[in-house]
Design an enzyme around this catalytic site. Structure first.
Site, PDB file in Angstrom:
ATOM      1  CB  CYS A  57      -0.928  -0.018   1.214  1.00 34.02           C
ATOM      2  SG  CYS A  57      -1.810   1.524   1.509  1.00 34.02           S
ATOM      3  CB  CYS A 110       0.291   1.677   4.255  1.00 34.95           C
ATOM      4  SG  CYS A 110      -1.430   1.137   4.067  1.00 34.95           S
TER       5      CYS A 110
END
Length: 279
Positions: free
Chosen positions: A132, A135
């Site tokens: 991600c 993230c």
């Protein structure tokens, strides 16, 4: 980065007396490194790799050195050997700059116990994925916030490692955060990125101040625990609440006879009024 090199050697026509260490040296050829000598290397040797084999040095020379070699191998012996070279990997981005109050969660049971054992501390669950981008970009700021809030506990949940649990908890957007505290249970949940980090900071400001809540930490809801148990994410026999525990303050209020208190107070007021009139 983890690097592992495996080499299989076939050394043919070596005299079997090498097993009894009656021979000081022997030679062969490896397609990866070229010449191989079992025994001490000579001053002219410039080995690419040297390992221990059967108590003797196993020296790998460059191929060009083997071409010029006039060493003849003895007869009727074959050796198969395997060597591994490992280089320690660099830390992955989600392992970098972690603070002491940041804990990696490895199972649903560990998540449940961490919430129940946090007492009145603020607990922030950080759902992330190694792939991600949001993230990864947010990770350094989360680490900074963890450092500036040492009394809070940050539980990190790797979505890829615990995908079944995350699906059961309806985590479908990353990064995603849950805030918990003691008997209050879940305080809020939301997703944010670098652009919307203010949402995270506002939640910290609102729920970060320590406050004592009567009663044990609540943790996950009963329905969530039952779902995790039904799909095998919690072990058989894991204690599940049959009835939701009542908060301690509710029990205290129930223990007080409010109608009786109100009736007693009203009677005292009437008595005072009658006394005043009589005077």
């Amino acid at each position: 980065m983890t690097c592992s090199l495996k080499i299989t050697l076939n050394i043919s026509r070596l005299n079997e007396t090498i097993l009894n260490s009656k021979t000081t040296t022997a030679s062969g050829f490896c397609p990866y490194f070229g010449a191989i000598r079992i025994g001490e290397s000579t001053p002219k040797d410039f080995p690419n790799l040297r390992i221990n084999f059967m108590g003797k040095p196993l020296v790998f020379l460059e191929k060009k050195d083997f071409r010029d070699s006039s060493i003849k191998a003895p007869s009727n012996f074959s050796v198969r050997a395997q060597a591994s070279i490992c280089v320690s990997r660099a830390l992955r981005w989600w392992e970098k700059t972690l603070k002491p109050n940041m804990v990696e969660i490895h199972s649903a049971q560990e998540l449940v116990h961490s919430l129940l054992n946090a007492d009145d501390k603020l607990v922030i669950i950080d759902f992330y994925s190694p792939g991600c981008g949001g993230c990864k970009a947010l990770h350094p700021k989360i680490c900074q916030l963890a450092e500036s809030n040492p009394d809070a506990i940050f539980l990190k949940v790797n979505y890829e490692d615990l995908k079944t649990m995350c699906h059961a908890l309806h985590i479908h957007v990353l990064p995603f955060f849950w805030f918990y505290r003691g008997a209050e249970g879940r305080l809020c949940s939301f997703s944010c990125t670098n652009a919307t980090i203010k949402k995270f900071k506002d939640a910290l400001a609102k729920y970060g101040a320590y406050r004592c809540s009567l009663g044990p930490a609540k943790g996950l809801d009963e329905s969530e625990l039952m779902t995790l148990a039904s799909i095998g994410e919690l072990p058989i026999g894991f204690p599940l609440p049959s009835v939701k525990e009542e908060r301690a303050e509710d029990l205290i209020m129930k223990s007080i006879d409010l109608p009786g208190v109100m009736s007693k107070t009203a009677n005292e007021v009437d008595l005072k009024e009658e006394t005043a009139v009589g005077v």
